[in-house]
Scaffold this motif. Structure first.
Motif, PDB file in Angstrom:
ATOM      1  N   GLN A 135      53.516  82.933  29.910  1.00 24.81           N
ATOM      2  CA  GLN A 135      52.289  83.260  30.657  1.00 24.81           C
ATOM      3  C   GLN A 135      52.470  82.964  32.150  1.00 24.81           C
ATOM      4  O   GLN A 135      52.010  83.734  33.006  1.00 24.81           O
ATOM      5  CB  GLN A 135      51.118  82.466  30.080  1.00 24.81           C
ATOM      6  CG  GLN A 135      50.753  82.961  28.684  1.00 24.81           C
ATOM      7  CD  GLN A 135      50.043  81.914  27.838  1.00 24.81           C
ATOM      8  OE1 GLN A 135      50.027  80.718  28.156  1.00 24.81           O
ATOM      9  NE2 GLN A 135      49.479  82.367  26.722  1.00 24.81           N
ATOM     10  N   ALA A 136      53.144  81.861  32.452  1.00 33.92           N
ATOM     11  CA  ALA A 136      53.388  81.525  33.862  1.00 33.92           C
ATOM     12  C   ALA A 136      54.251  82.597  34.515  1.00 33.92           C
ATOM     13  O   ALA A 136      54.011  83.002  35.662  1.00 33.92           O
ATOM     14  CB  ALA A 136      54.065  80.159  33.969  1.00 33.92           C
ATOM     15  N   ASP A 177      49.894  79.595  42.499  1.00 30.66           N
ATOM     16  CA  ASP A 177      50.351  78.411  41.760  1.00 30.66           C
ATOM     17  C   ASP A 177      49.847  78.526  40.330  1.00 30.66           C
ATOM     18  O   ASP A 177      48.835  79.200  40.065  1.00 30.66           O
ATOM     19  CB  ASP A 177      49.783  77.159  42.445  1.00 30.66           C
ATOM     20  CG  ASP A 177      50.468  75.860  42.054  1.00 30.66           C
ATOM     21  OD1 ASP A 177      51.244  75.835  41.077  1.00 30.66           O
ATOM     22  OD2 ASP A 177      50.184  74.847  42.736  1.00 30.66           O
ATOM     23  N   VAL A 178      50.561  77.886  39.397  1.00 28.64           N
ATOM     24  CA  VAL A 178      50.198  77.913  37.980  1.00 28.64           C
ATOM     25  C   VAL A 178      50.434  76.526  37.394  1.00 28.64           C
ATOM     26  O   VAL A 178      51.374  75.844  37.784  1.00 28.64           O
ATOM     27  CB  VAL A 178      51.016  78.995  37.220  1.00 28.64           C
ATOM     28  CG1 VAL A 178      52.507  78.869  37.481  1.00 28.64           C
ATOM     29  CG2 VAL A 178      50.744  78.949  35.711  1.00 28.64           C
ATOM     30  N   PHE A 196      49.045  76.739  30.525  1.00 29.01           N
ATOM     31  CA  PHE A 196      49.771  78.014  30.420  1.00 29.01           C
ATOM     32  C   PHE A 196      51.217  77.731  30.045  1.00 29.01           C
ATOM     33  O   PHE A 196      51.821  76.785  30.561  1.00 29.01           O
ATOM     34  CB  PHE A 196      49.682  78.778  31.752  1.00 29.01           C
ATOM     35  CG  PHE A 196      48.261  79.161  32.079  1.00 29.01           C
ATOM     36  CD1 PHE A 196      47.722  80.359  31.638  1.00 29.01           C
ATOM     37  CD2 PHE A 196      47.440  78.277  32.779  1.00 29.01           C
ATOM     38  CE1 PHE A 196      46.390  80.683  31.889  1.00 29.01           C
ATOM     39  CE2 PHE A 196      46.116  78.593  33.045  1.00 29.01           C
ATOM     40  CZ  PHE A 196      45.588  79.794  32.592  1.00 29.01           C
ATOM     41  N   LEU A 217      44.321  85.790  31.614  1.00 19.93           N
ATOM     42  CA  LEU A 217      45.241  86.341  32.628  1.00 19.93           C
ATOM     43  C   LEU A 217      45.020  87.843  32.815  1.00 19.93           C
ATOM     44  O   LEU A 217      45.126  88.349  33.940  1.00 19.93           O
ATOM     45  CB  LEU A 217      46.702  86.054  32.254  1.00 19.93           C
ATOM     46  CG  LEU A 217      47.141  84.592  32.392  1.00 19.93           C
ATOM     47  CD1 LEU A 217      48.607  84.443  31.983  1.00 19.93           C
ATOM     48  CD2 LEU A 217      46.933  84.058  33.805  1.00 19.93           C
ATOM     49  N   LEU A 271      45.305  79.185  42.872  1.00 16.26           N
ATOM     50  CA  LEU A 271      45.669  78.557  41.589  1.00 16.26           C
ATOM     51  C   LEU A 271      44.821  79.235  40.505  1.00 16.26           C
ATOM     52  O   LEU A 271      43.974  78.616  39.860  1.00 16.26           O
ATOM     53  CB  LEU A 271      45.435  77.049  41.673  1.00 16.26           C
ATOM     54  CG  LEU A 271      45.736  76.185  40.435  1.00 16.26           C
ATOM     55  CD1 LEU A 271      47.130  76.413  39.876  1.00 16.26           C
ATOM     56  CD2 LEU A 271      45.542  74.710  40.764  1.00 16.26           C
ATOM     57  N   ALA A 277      45.720  80.294  37.734  1.00 15.73           N
ATOM     58  CA  ALA A 277      46.115  79.880  36.383  1.00 15.73           C
ATOM     59  C   ALA A 277      46.155  78.358  36.318  1.00 15.73           C
ATOM     60  O   ALA A 277      47.219  77.743  36.257  1.00 15.73           O
ATOM     61  CB  ALA A 277      47.463  80.492  36.024  1.00 15.73           C
ATOM     62  N   HIS A 278      44.977  77.748  36.348  1.00 16.61           N
ATOM     63  CA  HIS A 278      44.864  76.280  36.303  1.00 16.61           C
ATOM     64  C   HIS A 278      44.442  75.833  34.905  1.00 16.61           C
ATOM     65  O   HIS A 278      44.945  74.845  34.373  1.00 16.61           O
ATOM     66  CB  HIS A 278      43.836  75.816  37.356  1.00 16.61           C
ATOM     67  CG  HIS A 278      43.886  74.358  37.682  1.00 16.61           C
ATOM     68  ND1 HIS A 278      42.890  73.728  38.379  1.00 16.61           N
ATOM     69  CD2 HIS A 278      44.807  73.397  37.414  1.00 16.61           C
ATOM     70  CE1 HIS A 278      43.193  72.441  38.519  1.00 16.61           C
ATOM     71  NE2 HIS A 278      44.353  72.218  37.952  1.00 16.61           N
ATOM     72  N   VAL A 337      54.796  76.126  41.421  1.00 17.48           N
ATOM     73  CA  VAL A 337      54.582  75.852  39.997  1.00 17.48           C
ATOM     74  C   VAL A 337      54.257  74.373  39.795  1.00 17.48           C
ATOM     75  O   VAL A 337      55.006  73.511  40.273  1.00 17.48           O
ATOM     76  CB  VAL A 337      55.836  76.199  39.149  1.00 17.48           C
ATOM     77  CG1 VAL A 337      55.535  76.042  37.666  1.00 17.48           C
ATOM     78  CG2 VAL A 337      56.332  77.613  39.444  1.00 17.48           C
ATOM     79  N   TYR A 374      52.101  85.692  35.249  1.00 18.29           N
ATOM     80  CA  TYR A 374      51.211  85.421  36.390  1.00 18.29           C
ATOM     81  C   TYR A 374      52.002  85.430  37.706  1.00 18.29           C
ATOM     82  O   TYR A 374      51.626  86.094  38.675  1.00 18.29           O
ATOM     83  CB  TYR A 374      50.521  84.072  36.159  1.00 18.29           C
ATOM     84  CG  TYR A 374      49.703  83.566  37.328  1.00 18.29           C
ATOM     85  CD1 TYR A 374      48.417  84.039  37.563  1.00 18.29           C
ATOM     86  CD2 TYR A 374      50.218  82.599  38.193  1.00 18.29           C
ATOM     87  CE1 TYR A 374      47.665  83.564  38.635  1.00 18.29           C
ATOM     88  CE2 TYR A 374      49.483  82.124  39.255  1.00 18.29           C
ATOM     89  CZ  TYR A 374      48.201  82.608  39.478  1.00 18.29           C
ATOM     90  OH  TYR A 374      47.469  82.143  40.541  1.00 18.29           O
TER      91      TYR A 374
END
Ligand code: NIG
Ligand code: FE
Length: 406
Positions: A223-224, A211-212, A219, A192, A176, A178-179, A240, A227
């Motif tokens: 951006q998601a 996961d984001v 995000f 990122l 994760l 991108a948390h 997601v 990533y």
């Protein structure tokens, strides 16, 4: 050869019917129930399930477990947790109980970022020790297969330490990365740039999925996408966090990118329900997070009726869902989110195993599956969703061995 394990004289054995995964529609509601039954495990797998009256004499060493008064279910699969963290958020819990909101605390540098500070400071040994304690608690609630995410490091060393700790304790690791945006980076895009260049190559060698957190203040959809596309190219399965507070485009993105799951969905409306139902993406519902944050429950009934593949998980984390119990999740799913007990059972076994890419060997009590078994001290398997905080889990068998007893 290790001795066989025979669980005998069970009141019931209950397992989601069929062979495929994920289950949806009418298939999500079919449970095979055998009364006055046994489960035979050999070499870490289920060898046979049947009626006591049909049990043949067994050769070789056999360890017996007395199943009188108990029902057997497949070991539970927790496909969404943030169990690898240091510290707690009991102070914030107190503030929220007094009226502060989760989003306000997050915007003020608390929330996820306060757990990031504690996790960075802890060191890998302490993180692993904390996770080992929590793993025992999960087992005591019947969980035999579990996922855990990083996302409380958000720097190179701590993200990788989290992933290593999860793998070492026997969990399925998800990166994760991108948390949240940590304070040393100016904005989400700059963070990122760093994470994808500096962390992804090593994270992809340990994690099975990425996961984001796609949400206002975390995000955005662009951006998601960036990533997830990079993580997909590195060979990771995709997940997601979508529609927890606002509908942010996570569902169409997940469908387009062929993600395994979209998780949360408290804010999902009719269009999202319809498109998910028509897709191969599993909807992972996290009813404890909705309960704890006082949010609407995700549209479980609408998703199941529309034909979506639905899974359930704890979301176990120190902020929004501080609880390891999948039986409690089943109670909430059936009383607050409209699922039937049969649907809840499939959602925290077969379908959760599918989200983790393991439905061929985990999530059912049938010959050939891993010998992971939960015995409930109850007269009917539906006590799983009926008995509120019942503590009915009496015995947990993992890979053919008794791993826990009440
Ligand atoms: O799934 N929503 C984002 N992440 C977690 C909460 C993590 C935390 O509060 O520490 C969730 O609810
Ligand atoms: Fe989560």
């Amino acid at each position: 050869m290790a001795p066989a394990l025979l669980i005998r004289d069970l009141t019931q054995v209950a397992s989601p019917a069929g062979t495929g995964a994920p289950l949806r529609g009418a298939g999500l509601r079919r449970v095979d129930v055998v009364e006055d039954a046994y489960v035979l495990c050999r070499e870490r797998s289920v060898a046979a399930v049947g009626r006591m009256a049909e049990l043949e004499p067994l050769d070789g060493d056999v360890v017996e477990v007395d199943g009188r008064g108990l029902v057997a279910l497949p070991g539970f699969v927790d496909c969404h947790t943030h169990a690898c963290f240091a510290g707690d958020r009991v102070e914030e819990f107190d503030l929220r109980a007094g009226g502060a909101s989760y989003e306000e605390l997050h915007a003020a540098g608390g929330g996820i970022l306060s757990t990031v500070r504690a996790t960075r400071a802890a060191g890998e040994g302490a993180l692993r020790a904390a996770l080992e304690r929590r793993r025992v608690a999960m087992r005591s609630h019947g969980t035999t297969t579990w996922e855990a995410k990083s996302g409380y490091g958000l720097d190179h060393d701590t993200e990788l330490a989290q992933l290593r700790a999860i793998a070492a304790v026997g969990g399925v690791p998800t990166w994760l990365g991108a948390h949240a945006v940590p304070p040393e980076h100016g904005d989400a895009d700059a963070y990122l740039d760093f994470a994808l260049a500096e962390v992804l190559p090593e994270a992809a060698a340990i994690a099975e999925a990425a996961d984001v957190f796609l949400e206002r203040g975390a995000f955005d959809a662009g951006q998601a996408r960036r990533y997830l596309e990079a993580c997909g190219r590195a060979g990771l399965a995709l997940r997601v966090h979508a529609d927890q507070f606002t509908e942010g485009g996570g569902i169409p993105l997940a469908i387009e990118l062929g993600a395994r799951s979209v998780d949360h969905l408290e804010a999902t409306g009719d269009a999202g329900v319809r498109s998910l139902a028509a897709s191969d993406v599993t909807a992972v519902l996290l009813p404890v997070a909705a309960l704890v944050l006082g949010r609407p429950q995700p549209p479980g009934r609408a998703l199941a009726d529309a034909g979506a593949a639905v899974a359930l998980a704890t979301d176990f984390n120190p902020g929004s869902a501080f609880g390891e119990s999948l039986p409690l999740v089943c109670v909430l799913a059936c009383t607050q989110a409209g699922l039937a007990p049969a649907e809840a059972l499939a959602a925290c076994t077969v379908n959760a195993a599918h989200v983790l890419g393991r439905a061929d060997r985990v999530g059912r009590l049938a010959p050939g599956y891993d010998a992971d078994v939960v015995l409930l001290d109850a007269p009917d398997w539906r006590y799983l969703a009926y008995h509120v905080a019942g503590g009915d889990v009496a015995v947990v068998v993992e890979r053919g061995e008794v791993a826990w007893r009440r």
